[in-house]
Scaffold this motif. Structure first.
Motif, mmCIF file in Angstrom:
data_model
loop_
_atom_site.group_PDB
_atom_site.id
_atom_site.type_symbol
_atom_site.label_atom_id
_atom_site.label_comp_id
_atom_site.label_asym_id
_atom_site.label_seq_id
_atom_site.Cartn_x
_atom_site.Cartn_y
_atom_site.Cartn_z
ATOM 1 N N PRO A 179 -4.006 3.130 7.367
ATOM 2 C CA PRO A 179 -2.718 3.070 6.671
ATOM 3 C C PRO A 179 -2.754 3.862 5.367
ATOM 4 C CG PRO A 179 -3.881 0.986 6.459
ATOM 5 C CD PRO A 179 -4.699 1.837 7.370
ATOM 6 N N LEU A 180 -1.590 4.293 4.944
ATOM 7 C CA LEU A 180 -1.496 5.063 3.714
ATOM 8 C C LEU A 180 -2.136 4.322 2.542
ATOM 9 C CD1 LEU A 180 -0.443 7.370 1.923
ATOM 10 C CD2 LEU A 180 1.751 6.152 1.807
ATOM 11 N N GLY A 181 -1.920 3.024 2.451
ATOM 12 C CA GLY A 181 -2.475 2.266 1.326
ATOM 13 C C GLY A 181 -3.984 2.370 1.246
ATOM 14 N N ALA A 182 -4.660 2.324 2.397
ATOM 15 C CA ALA A 182 -6.118 2.423 2.410
ATOM 16 C C ALA A 182 -6.575 3.806 1.972
ATOM 17 C CB ALA A 182 -6.650 2.110 3.806
ATOM 18 N N ALA A 224 7.200 1.945 0.045
ATOM 19 C CA ALA A 224 7.827 1.738 1.347
ATOM 20 C C ALA A 224 6.932 2.203 2.491
ATOM 21 C CB ALA A 224 9.159 2.481 1.393
ATOM 22 N N ALA A 225 5.962 3.084 2.194
ATOM 23 C CA ALA A 225 5.142 3.677 3.254
ATOM 24 C C ALA A 225 3.690 3.192 3.240
ATOM 25 C CB ALA A 225 5.162 5.197 3.124
ATOM 26 N N LEU A 226 3.362 2.173 2.452
ATOM 27 C CA LEU A 226 1.972 1.759 2.308
ATOM 28 C C LEU A 226 1.302 1.402 3.628
ATOM 29 C CD1 LEU A 226 2.045 -0.416 -0.948
ATOM 30 C CD2 LEU A 226 0.911 1.792 -0.629
ATOM 31 N N HIS A 227 2.058 0.903 4.591
ATOM 32 C CA HIS A 227 1.479 0.479 5.873
ATOM 33 C C HIS A 227 1.686 1.522 6.977
ATOM 34 C CE1 HIS A 227 0.454 -3.538 4.400
ATOM 35 N NE2 HIS A 227 1.586 -3.459 3.717
ATOM 36 N N GLU A 228 2.197 2.696 6.617
ATOM 37 C CA GLU A 228 2.363 3.784 7.576
ATOM 38 C C GLU A 228 0.997 4.195 8.136
ATOM 39 O OE1 GLU A 228 3.410 6.230 10.093
ATOM 40 O OE2 GLU A 228 5.133 5.664 8.843
ATOM 41 N N ASN A 232 -0.660 12.136 10.422
ATOM 42 C CA ASN A 232 0.009 13.307 9.862
ATOM 43 C C ASN A 232 0.977 12.921 8.753
ATOM 44 O OD1 ASN A 232 -1.263 15.319 11.355
ATOM 45 N ND2 ASN A 232 0.126 15.036 13.086
ATOM 46 N N VAL A 233 1.665 11.815 8.949
ATOM 47 C CA VAL A 233 2.564 11.327 7.906
ATOM 48 C C VAL A 233 1.758 10.903 6.678
ATOM 49 C CG1 VAL A 233 4.246 9.555 7.307
ATOM 50 C CG2 VAL A 233 4.301 10.604 9.581
ATOM 51 N N ASP A 288 -14.013 -3.752 -2.713
ATOM 52 C CA ASP A 288 -12.836 -4.624 -2.671
ATOM 53 C C ASP A 288 -11.844 -4.119 -1.612
ATOM 54 O OD1 ASP A 288 -13.951 -6.019 -4.754
ATOM 55 O OD2 ASP A 288 -12.615 -5.206 -6.298
ATOM 56 N N PRO A 289 -11.153 -5.023 -0.913
ATOM 57 C CA PRO A 289 -10.155 -4.601 0.081
ATOM 58 C C PRO A 289 -9.013 -3.817 -0.563
ATOM 59 C CG PRO A 289 -10.724 -6.913 0.351
ATOM 60 C CD PRO A 289 -11.331 -6.487 -0.947
ATOM 61 N N TRP A 290 -8.459 -2.887 0.195
ATOM 62 C CA TRP A 290 -7.426 -2.036 -0.382
ATOM 63 C C TRP A 290 -6.175 -2.822 -0.760
ATOM 64 C CZ3 TRP A 290 -2.481 -1.247 1.402
ATOM 65 C CH2 TRP A 290 -2.205 -1.505 2.751
ATOM 66 N N ARG A 291 -5.832 -3.826 0.022
ATOM 67 C CA ARG A 291 -4.640 -4.625 -0.316
ATOM 68 C C ARG A 291 -4.826 -5.363 -1.634
ATOM 69 N NH1 ARG A 291 -5.268 -4.624 5.093
ATOM 70 N NH2 ARG A 291 -3.450 -4.145 6.418
ATOM 71 N N GLN A 292 -6.035 -5.831 -1.882
ATOM 72 C CA GLN A 292 -6.337 -6.510 -3.146
ATOM 73 C C GLN A 292 -6.162 -5.553 -4.318
ATOM 74 O OE1 GLN A 292 -10.058 -8.742 -3.226
ATOM 75 N NE2 GLN A 292 -10.463 -8.061 -5.316
ATOM 76 N N ILE A 293 -6.610 -4.316 -4.135
ATOM 77 C CA ILE A 293 -6.488 -3.327 -5.214
ATOM 78 C C ILE A 293 -5.036 -2.940 -5.438
ATOM 79 C CG2 ILE A 293 -7.083 -0.945 -5.843
ATOM 80 C CD1 ILE A 293 -9.791 -1.411 -4.440
ATOM 81 N N VAL A 294 -4.309 -2.693 -4.357
ATOM 82 C CA VAL A 294 -2.891 -2.340 -4.481
ATOM 83 C C VAL A 294 -2.110 -3.461 -5.145
ATOM 84 C CG1 VAL A 294 -0.785 -2.012 -3.131
ATOM 85 C CG2 VAL A 294 -2.797 -0.619 -2.635
ATOM 86 N N ASN A 295 -2.302 -4.694 -4.670
ATOM 87 C CA ASN A 295 -1.563 -5.823 -5.217
ATOM 88 C C ASN A 295 -1.935 -6.122 -6.659
ATOM 89 O OD1 ASN A 295 -0.227 -6.140 -2.772
ATOM 90 N ND2 ASN A 295 -1.698 -7.650 -1.992
ATOM 91 N N GLY A 296 -3.218 -5.912 -6.964
ATOM 92 C CA GLY A 296 -3.697 -6.215 -8.315
ATOM 93 C C GLY A 296 -3.434 -5.138 -9.330
#
Length: 302
Positions: A179-182, A224-228, A232-233, A288-296
């Motif tokens: 995913p884009l967030g990772a 809006a695209a963090l879980h894309e 290629n996107v 650390d997990p990427w979601r933890q970093i994004v959220n934090g």
């Protein structure tokens, strides 16, 4: 973890000092064969390239490496500059320093051996900066450079960046499809880790040219695209429109108007803010997990 240097710079010197009729064969044998785990893996994921023509030379051109056809004297002069700057020794030291900071063995990272390869780049292949790195093949850190006045001192930071990728990509948090967030966090972690070891002045323009006035308006689009997961996107968001076009690819789906390397710059700020809020170092946050970093980070909270 064992660190092994693959001396492609010395091998290229041997090639360029040999008879012209032997240079292509020696280049395949001395330069490209030791790098086979890297370029074979690369060609496997590029449609139509794995079995096209001479795979080693095809890969060398795609990797923007210096080939014998680019000239003996020009290549030997560039190799001399790298030797005088002690780039092999400096980057081997940088890799050891990065390994000491991350201590992957203590975190269960699957890296029994890491190979470091510095390569001479096509002088026209890497733009004004003249250097790049790759750490997406497990157990390999590659740095490619055409020597310029401004770039030799920045290579150790590239080595640290790519080694951070080696460690990060071995974590359970890094799974396909990505995913884009990772991806965003991985680039941000690699850059903040490099800055932690070698100072923010060592970072490349892909991270430092965009400030808050440019990045702020991009926040909703990235949120809006963090879980894309379409690769290629995702790459369109990370590299931006013009870079994708220069690499021969259509816009990756991030939409028109994404500036060059937007994802690198945004990821850097996301990770920096996460570290500031939590008191963790980039070395610690690599696990650390990427979601933890994004959220934090505070970047994507309502």
């Amino acid at each position: 973890m064992q660190i092994t240097e693959v001396n492609t710079l010395g091998a290229l010197r041997e090639v360029l000092e040999s008879e012209e009729s032997r240079q292509d064969d020696l280049f395949r044998e001395r330069v490209m064969e030791p790098l086979r785990p890297v370029w074979e893996n690369m060609l496997r994921f590029i449609p139509g390239q794995a079995g096209a023509g001479d795979p080693a030379l095809t890969a060398a051109r795609m990797m923007r490496l210096y080939l014998p056809e680019m000239g003996r004297e020009r290549g030997l002069e560039a190799l001399g500059r790298l030797e005088r700057a002690r780039v092999r020794e400096e980057n081997l030291g940088a890799l050891r320093r990065a390994a000491g900071a991350l201590r992957p063995d203590e975190h269960g990272a699957r890296l029994s051996e890491v190979h470091l390869a510095l390569t001479l780049a096509d002088p026209e292949g890497l733009g004004e900066e003249g250097y790049t790195g790759a750490g997406n093949t497990p157990g390999w850190v590659m740095v490619s450079v055409w020597p310029k006045e401004h770039n030799l001192s920045r290579l150790p930071a590239v080595t640290a960046h790519e080694f951070n990728h080696n460690v990060r990509f071995g974590q359970p948090d890094w799974t396909f499809p990505i995913p884009l967030g990772a991806y965003l966090v991985a680039e941000g972690l690699a850059e903040t880790f490099a800055a932690e070891l070698f100072g923010p002045e060592s970072l490349g323009l892909w991270t430092t040219t965009l400030g808050m006035e440019e990045l702020g308006p991009l926040r909703p689009r990235f949120q809006a695209a963090l879980h894309e997961q379409d690769f290629n996107v995702v790459r369109g968001y990370i590299f931006g429109d013009s870079v994708m076009r220069q690499s021969g690819q259509a816009n990756g789906g991030g939409g028109p108007g994404l500036p060059p390397y937007a994802g690198y710059a945004l990821g850097y700020h996301v990770v920096r803010d996460y570290l500031a809020r939590t008191g963790r170092t980039a070395a610690q946050a690599t696990y650390d997990p990427w979601r933890q970093i994004v959220n934090g980070s505070g970047w994507f909270t309502a």
